[in-house]
Design a protein around this motif. Structure first.
Motif, PDB file in Angstrom:
ATOM      1  N   ILE A   2       0.840  -1.205   0.000  1.00 28.67           N
ATOM      2  CA  ILE A   2       0.000   0.000   0.000  1.00 28.67           C
ATOM      3  C   ILE A   2       0.869   1.247   0.000  1.00 28.67           C
ATOM      4  O   ILE A   2       0.599   2.236  -0.708  1.00 28.67           O
ATOM      5  CB  ILE A   2      -0.956  -0.013   1.208  1.00 28.67           C
ATOM      6  CG1 ILE A   2      -2.054  -1.070   0.996  1.00 28.67           C
ATOM      7  CG2 ILE A   2      -1.584   1.369   1.420  1.00 28.67           C
ATOM      8  CD1 ILE A   2      -2.967  -1.250   2.202  1.00 28.67           C
ATOM      9  N   GLY A   3       1.946   1.225   0.788  1.00 32.71           N
ATOM     10  CA  GLY A   3       2.852   2.373   0.817  1.00 32.71           C
ATOM     11  C   GLY A   3       3.454   2.659  -0.543  1.00 32.71           C
ATOM     12  O   GLY A   3       3.544   3.815  -0.972  1.00 32.71           O
ATOM     13  N   THR A   4       3.843   1.609  -1.262  1.00 33.02           N
ATOM     14  CA  THR A   4       4.435   1.772  -2.590  1.00 33.02           C
ATOM     15  C   THR A   4       3.411   2.303  -3.594  1.00 33.02           C
ATOM     16  O   THR A   4       3.717   3.176  -4.417  1.00 33.02           O
ATOM     17  CB  THR A   4       4.996   0.431  -3.087  1.00 33.02           C
ATOM     18  OG1 THR A   4       5.959  -0.062  -2.148  1.00 33.02           O
ATOM     19  CG2 THR A   4       5.636   0.578  -4.451  1.00 33.02           C
ATOM     20  N   ALA A   5       2.188   1.765  -3.532  1.00 33.97           N
ATOM     21  CA  ALA A   5       1.153   2.108  -4.516  1.00 33.97           C
ATOM     22  C   ALA A   5       0.363   3.356  -4.136  1.00 33.97           C
ATOM     23  O   ALA A   5      -0.455   3.831  -4.943  1.00 33.97           O
ATOM     24  CB  ALA A   5       0.188   0.927  -4.675  1.00 33.97           C
ATOM     25  N   PHE A   6       0.567   3.917  -2.950  1.00 35.38           N
ATOM     26  CA  PHE A   6      -0.300   4.963  -2.405  1.00 35.38           C
ATOM     27  C   PHE A   6      -0.567   6.130  -3.366  1.00 35.38           C
ATOM     28  O   PHE A   6      -1.719   6.574  -3.491  1.00 35.38           O
ATOM     29  CB  PHE A   6       0.262   5.492  -1.092  1.00 35.38           C
ATOM     30  CG  PHE A   6      -0.778   6.089  -0.202  1.00 35.38           C
ATOM     31  CD1 PHE A   6      -1.399   5.334   0.774  1.00 35.38           C
ATOM     32  CD2 PHE A   6      -1.171   7.414  -0.348  1.00 35.38           C
ATOM     33  CE1 PHE A   6      -2.384   5.880   1.590  1.00 35.38           C
ATOM     34  CE2 PHE A   6      -2.150   7.964   0.457  1.00 35.38           C
ATOM     35  CZ  PHE A   6      -2.769   7.196   1.428  1.00 35.38           C
ATOM     36  N   PRO A   7       0.441   6.651  -4.081  1.00 37.42           N
ATOM     37  CA  PRO A   7       0.167   7.798  -4.962  1.00 37.42           C
ATOM     38  C   PRO A   7      -0.892   7.508  -6.024  1.00 37.42           C
ATOM     39  O   PRO A   7      -1.534   8.432  -6.527  1.00 37.42           O
ATOM     40  CB  PRO A   7       1.530   8.077  -5.612  1.00 37.42           C
ATOM     41  CG  PRO A   7       2.529   7.474  -4.696  1.00 37.42           C
ATOM     42  CD  PRO A   7       1.865   6.279  -4.093  1.00 37.42           C
ATOM     43  N   HIS A   8      -1.105   6.218  -6.366  1.00 40.40           N
ATOM     44  CA  HIS A   8      -2.005   5.853  -7.463  1.00 40.40           C
ATOM     45  C   HIS A   8      -3.317   5.237  -6.966  1.00 40.40           C
ATOM     46  O   HIS A   8      -4.171   4.877  -7.785  1.00 40.40           O
ATOM     47  CB  HIS A   8      -1.300   4.858  -8.390  1.00 40.40           C
ATOM     48  CG  HIS A   8       0.096   5.271  -8.762  1.00 40.40           C
ATOM     49  ND1 HIS A   8       0.359   6.317  -9.615  1.00 40.40           N
ATOM     50  CD2 HIS A   8       1.300   4.789  -8.360  1.00 40.40           C
ATOM     51  CE1 HIS A   8       1.665   6.459  -9.737  1.00 40.40           C
ATOM     52  NE2 HIS A   8       2.255   5.548  -8.993  1.00 40.40           N
TER      53      HIS A   8
END
Length: 743
Positions: A280-286
């Motif tokens: 979730i942290g990695t994908a958060f911007p999207h």
């Protein structure tokens, strides 16, 4: 002076430590040893040593000194045999060495043939490593079609380890293969792979990893997404967490982002919820639903499992710029700095790292700095070390830099060796930052030397894990290259050996090392210039620029990862570039002197043209230097007479164009320019015109004499004119015939 016999004796010693010392000496001094064959024999013998870690060190040294080994083909064969060594570390080092030295093997076709045969070897460990090596070397292999066929066959190997090797290789070869559809079908099929012999590993987790790495390049993203979605719901947790990690890393390319988000959200309640948090942290911007994603992370920060709390902290640090409630997120991180659970050391390590990642966006930077200072003296070593490292990294953004420096100096007075070591290391990094911002050469030199002094202090403690083990030799070598230069080769080589040992698996360190290694090669090209001939200096000019340009390219590729290190190196490049400018000026002055010496001789015109051409040279890229050579060739071919006496020289000039190596071209030009004084220069021969001009001149002169004589005898008669004309024609004819016969 190097005592090779002493090193040879050490390599034969029964004392293991002596043999290790010999290997260290080979690593540093191999290139300068007088008897490289004996040195290679000693090194080869040590690769078969009975002691595991001696063989490990020998393999590493073999890879390092490969360019200087007299029989490279044999050395490559030795490395191939070592990938089946019983000691794992020897295997790993042999594989690394094989991949790094392939470009230097004289007969690449033979080297490839050897690898190709191994793909069908009965030893499945060997087939696995061969797949890995082919993947790493794919872009350099002479027969990519056969290489791909070998890899494609390994995707159906009976051993799951070999099939996994195919997946590892696929990540490297996919951009270079023509049959992308076949590669995709192999990958898709392996996401269903459950066929295992004995207790061998499961292939599907690696297939999930490869899907994530290649997702943006795959031809059927919908089917690839279906595979990840299915694997995220697999019964095996190892498969699920790899799949969820790939969904996070490739989220921006997912065709069904809503379902992908639902998978992430659902798994925050699974036993892999920590991995779901990081995804979730990695994908958060999207993410489409950032509010829910934030609530999931906020919930996991209080999880009963310490690993999950640490993973949630890491995710918050990564996603911090996009979080809807930054104050609450900061409160969560601040709270975790006081974690006192059973495994709190892991939580505190992760939260210190998260504070470093999020520091530019934190609402209370001073409190964050104070938290890091408290963690710096925590009883948990890992958390303490990470906190001190972060202090050095975030110094540029801390509000009160003067107090921040005092805090770090206070840590250098702590009784614990490790705390002092890491504090000095962070102070070294801070001075690297200052060097990167220096406004003049004096300040730059002082800050670079200050950083080296702190890195030296970091290495003086008894702590087993020296944090400056890379930075100290790296910046020492760079400082030596920029400011000491002359007679520094051995010193630089020693530092580079130490730095290379400390690179390990760090990609950014590897790129930094390669950059400074290229600058070291540039240094070698311009050392002792005052003892070189004019022609040799021209050769050195291009070599210097080639290494210099490559170093700049490496720095550009690494700037985002280590900006202050690259900034410091960039500040030093103009100082180095002055050496190149000075070299060009010396060449131009030498060319002028050669022209002055040639005045009044037959070679004056050629020397003048060469001198004029060299005056145009300036600091430029490799392509420009190549054009300089071409221009000089055109001048020489146009001005050196095409006669038998000059045939050998003209042949050499023509061969320069056929030579692909720029340095060798300069070597040839050096020889040719040195031959200028002995070029045979003859008057131009214009064939028939010359044959006519000479008799005509003689006839005219003869006719004139006869006319004058007849005028004395017959002062007013026309007879004298007719007679002189007759004699002129006769003289011309006789002279013309004689001249033609002579030719």
């Amino acid at each position: 002076m190097i005592d090779q016999e002493r090193i040879h004796a050490q390599s034969l010693s029964e004392d293991t430590n002596e043999r290790i010392k010999a290997l260290k000496q080979f690593e540093i001094k191999f290139s300068t040893l007088s008897d490289k064959q004996q040195a290679w024999n000693d090194l080869h013998r040590l690769t078969n040593d009975e002691i595991d870690y001696v063989r490990e060190e020998a393999v590493y040294v073999l890879g390092s000194v490969f360019p200087y080994i007299p029989d490279k083909q044999k050395a490559y064969s030795v490395l191939i045999k070592l990938i089946t060594d019983q000691y794992d570390e020897v295997e790993y080092k042999a594989v690394d060495a094989l991949c790094s030295v392939f470009s230097q093997v004289p007969d690449k076709q033979q080297a490839w043939n050897n690898l190709h045969r191994l793909t069908t070897n009965e030893n499945y460990h060997l087939r696995y490593w061969t797949a890995i090596i082919i993947g790493s070397l794919f872009s350099q292999l002479p027969d990519k079609g056969q290489a791909w066929n070998d890899l494609h066959r390994s995707a159906d190997d009976s051993e799951s380890l070999v099939r996994s090797g195919f997946l590892f290789a696929l990540e490297d070869v996919y951009p270079h293969i023509k049959d992308e559809q076949q590669a995709w079908e192999d990958l898709h099929r392996l996401t269903y792979d459950e066929h295992r012999l004995r207790d061998s590993l499961d292939v599907r987790p690696h297939a999930a990893d490869t899907l994530g790495s290649l997702f943006s390049q795959l031809p059927d993203k919908q089917l690839a997404w279906n595979d990840l979605h299915r694997l995220a719901d697999d019964q095996e947790s190892d498969v699920r967490w790899r799949a969820i990690r790939s969904i996070g890393s490739a989220f921006t390319h997912m065709p069904d982002k809503e379902q992908a988000w639902n998978d992430l959200h659902k798994l925050t309640s699974d036993d892999i919820r920590g991995d779901a948090a990081k995804a979730i942290g990695t994908a958060f911007p999207h993410l489409l639903n950032k509010e829910q994603a934030w609530r999931d992370l906020n919930k996991l920060i209080d999880d009963e499992n310490s690993d999950v709390r640490g993973d949630a902290a890491e995710a918050i640090g990564t996603a911090f710029p996009y979080l809807p409630d930054k104050q609450q997120a900061w409160n969560d991180l601040h709270k975790l700095t006081y974690d006192n659970s059973e495994y709190c050391e892991y939580v505190k390590y992760d939260v210190a790292s998260a504070i470093g990642t999020a520091f530019p966006y934190l609402p209370d930077k001073q409190q964050a700095w104070d938290d890091l200072c408290r963690l710096a003296v925590d009883e948990c070593c890992d958390a303490s070390h990470k906190a001190i490292e972060v202090l050095g990294s975030v110094f540029i953004q801390v509000p009160n830099k003067e107090q921040a420096l005092k805090d770090l100096y206070e840590l250098t007075r702590q009784p614990e060796d490790d705390i002092r070591s890491y504090a000095n290391y962070s102070l070294g990094k801070i001075h690297i930052f200052k060097a990167s911002r220096a406004e003049n050469e004096g300040d730059y030199k002082r800050e670079l030397e200050n950083s080296i002094a702190f890195f030296e202090k970091a290495g003086q403690t008894n702590w087993y894990d020296n944090p400056a083990q890379f930075c100290l030799p790296f910046y020492r070598s760079f400082h030596t290259i920029v400011f000491i230069k002359q007679k520094a080769k051995e010193e630089v080589d020693k530092y580079l050996v130490e730095a290379k040992h400390a690179v390990q698996n760090s990609k950014s360190k590897q790129l930094l090392f390669e950059a400074v290694q290229n600058l070291a090669e540039a240094l070698k090209e311009v050392q002792n210039l005052e003892n070189m001939s004019f022609e040799t200096k021209k050769d050195e000019l291009n070599s210097y620029r080639k290494y210099f340009d490559h170093a700049e390219e490496l720095m550009k590729n690494n700037e985002e990862k280590v900006p202050f290190a690259i900034g410091t190196m960039r500040k030093g490049l103009p100082i180095l570039d002055r050496n190149l400018k000075k070299l060009i000026e010396e060449i131009q002055e030498k060319a002028k002197n050669k022209y002055r010496q040639s005045k009044g001789t037959a070679t004056e015109e050629i020397a003048y043209l060469v001198c004029s051409e060299v005056q145009k040279w300036e600091v430029g890229n490799q392509e420009k230097m190549t054009q300089n050579i071409e221009d000089l060739i055109l001048i020489l071919k146009a001005k050196v007479p095409n006669i038998n006496e000059n045939k050998s020289l003209l042949d050499k000039i023509e061969k320069i164009r056929e030579e692909k190596n720029l340095t060798t071209q300069y070597e040839s030009i050096k020889t040719i320019v040195g031959s200028l004084p002995i070029i045979q220069v003859v008057p131009k021969n214009n064939g028939l015109i010359d044959s006519i001009n000479a008799p005509a001149t003689i006839a005219a002169f003869g006719g004139f004499l006869i006319l004058e004589m007849l005028n004395v005898i017959y002062p007013s008669g026309n007879f004298s004119h007719l007679t002189s004309l007759y004699f002129a024609i006769t003289i011309f004819s006789i002279t013309f015939i004689i001249q033609r016969k002579i030719k």
